[in-house]
Design a protein around this motif. Structure first.
Motif, PDB file in Angstrom:
ATOM      1  N   UNK A   1      -3.038  14.081   3.461  1.00 47.61           N
ATOM      2  CA  UNK A   1      -1.861  13.708   4.258  1.00 47.61           C
ATOM      3  C   UNK A   1      -1.566  12.222   4.120  1.00 47.61           C
ATOM      4  N   UNK A   2      -2.608  11.412   4.172  1.00 45.86           N
ATOM      5  CA  UNK A   2      -2.412   9.972   4.014  1.00 45.86           C
ATOM      6  C   UNK A   2      -1.905   9.644   2.612  1.00 45.86           C
ATOM      7  N   UNK A   3      -2.418  10.343   1.615  1.00 48.92           N
ATOM      8  CA  UNK A   3      -2.005  10.090   0.231  1.00 48.92           C
ATOM      9  C   UNK A   3      -0.514  10.334   0.032  1.00 48.92           C
ATOM     10  N   UNK A   4       0.019  11.387   0.641  1.00 47.74           N
ATOM     11  CA  UNK A   4       1.446  11.705   0.457  1.00 47.74           C
ATOM     12  C   UNK A   4       2.333  10.986   1.473  1.00 47.74           C
ATOM     13  N   UNK A   5       1.733  10.187   2.346  1.00 47.98           N
ATOM     14  CA  UNK A   5       2.517   9.434   3.316  1.00 47.98           C
ATOM     15  C   UNK A   5       2.968  10.241   4.518  1.00 47.98           C
ATOM     16  N   UNK A   6       2.239  11.314   4.840  1.00 44.78           N
ATOM     17  CA  UNK A   6       2.569  12.090   6.033  1.00 44.78           C
ATOM     18  C   UNK A   6       2.375  11.221   7.272  1.00 44.78           C
TER      19      UNK A   6
ATOM     20  N   UNK B   1       5.818  16.618  -2.968  1.00 45.55           N
ATOM     21  CA  UNK B   1       6.231  15.837  -1.803  1.00 45.55           C
ATOM     22  C   UNK B   1       6.805  14.491  -2.206  1.00 45.55           C
ATOM     23  N   UNK B   2       6.259  13.884  -3.248  1.00 43.82           N
ATOM     24  CA  UNK B   2       6.827  12.620  -3.734  1.00 43.82           C
ATOM     25  C   UNK B   2       8.235  12.832  -4.272  1.00 43.82           C
ATOM     26  N   UNK B   3       8.426  13.928  -5.011  1.00 48.46           N
ATOM     27  CA  UNK B   3       9.758  14.249  -5.531  1.00 48.46           C
ATOM     28  C   UNK B   3      10.747  14.407  -4.383  1.00 48.46           C
ATOM     29  N   UNK B   4      10.326  15.145  -3.355  1.00 50.77           N
ATOM     30  CA  UNK B   4      11.233  15.413  -2.232  1.00 50.77           C
ATOM     31  C   UNK B   4      11.527  14.138  -1.437  1.00 50.77           C
TER      32      UNK B   4
END
Length: 282
Positions: A103-108, A62-65
């Motif tokens: 979700x919070x970790x990936x910034x959702x 998700x960070x890459x995307x």
């Protein structure tokens, strides 16, 4: 409105089959789904936790995307196939809390959950609500503390307005509704009237479906196959027209359920995206 795509649209590619489906030779992972979003210029990816790899891979992918564009947004969708199973699966609550943290970790920006599915529709609503309310209060409190929104989908387990009553009873603004237009139709609700009359500030996400109502399958447990958008009984075009006229600002996410005979996921997803873009004026 921001157009998104949910990974459940490709559930056969993750090895999942419904009663009306055959296995797919194509197999995907999370990167494959995000790459397909890229290929269609989709900047909101709604990711089913049921198909996620381990947490670190989710973070990495998700960070890459997201790094490829500042307008990219991630939403988590938790609970397939039946979430809390109408309050019979209390062990699922720890999974909700875990994925809220991820979700919070990936910034959702939000996480959608389900409380059951069509097999729970006939169960007592007051009994279900009594069991689920304290769990939802804890989950919504955690979502608020993490700075993300939590939405509950009408998963063919509740009439929409009874679900709205449950959400309102929790009393936490960060808890709202994810309105699935196909599931509303499936349980006898009028999805168009709901879109006209609901307080849209409390609808955090729309899951836009286009399904057929087939003779002999009218019950929530029947077969409601996805068809090309604009050719079904859910009237995706009218749904989008109402949302546009009401200046809806939150995500509209395409989600394909099991497909009608002769259709394939890739072709229907591409058609649905193009259809929605045209109707939304994007």
């Amino acid at each position: 409105m921001k157009l998104g795509l949910d990974s459940y649209s490709f559930h056969r590619f993750y090895g999942e089959l419904t009663a009306w489906e055959e296995p797919s030779r194509e197999q995907w992972n999370l990167r494959d789904f995000l790459n397909f979003c890229d290929s269609q210029s989709i900047t909101l990816a709604s990711i089913q936790t049921a198909y996620m790899p381990d947490d670190q891979e989710v973070i990495t992918e998700t960070q890459r995307w997201k790094a490829a564009g500042s307008d990219r947004e991630i939403v988590f969708t938790w609970g397939h196939p039946n979430g809390y199973n109408g309050g019979k699966n209390l062990a699922a609550h720890q999974s909700v809390l875990h994925y809220l943290g991820l979700a919070a970790t990936v910034g959702a920006t939000q996480m959608r959950i389900v409380l059951g599915n069509q097999k729970n529709f006939a169960d007592s609503i007051p009994e279900r609500c009594a069991v689920l309310a304290p769990l939802l209060h804890e989950a919504a409190t955690k979502a608020r503390d993490l700075g993300i929104r939590l939405s509950i989908e009408n998963h063919a387990d509740f009439p929409v307005m009874r679900l709205v009553e449950l959400i309102d009873s929790i009393g936490i603004p960060e808890l709202g509704l994810c309105l699935d237009t196909g599931n509303a139709k499936r349980v006898g609700d009028d999805q168009l009237e709901l879109l006209r009359t609901l307080d849209l500030s409390r609808v955090f996400m729309i899951q836009l479906k286009e399904t057929l109502r087939l003779p002999g399958h009218e019950a929530p447990t029947g077969w409601w196959p996805t068809v090309y958008y604009g050719q079904g009984d859910t009237h995706a075009d009218l749904c989008l027209e109402i949302l546009k006229n009401r200046n809806y600002q939150d995500p509209v996410v395409i989600e394909l359920s099991n497909l009608n005979n002769g259709l394939t996921e890739i072709e229907v997803a591409k058609q649905a995206i193009a259809f929605a873009r045209e109707k939304m004026g994007l």
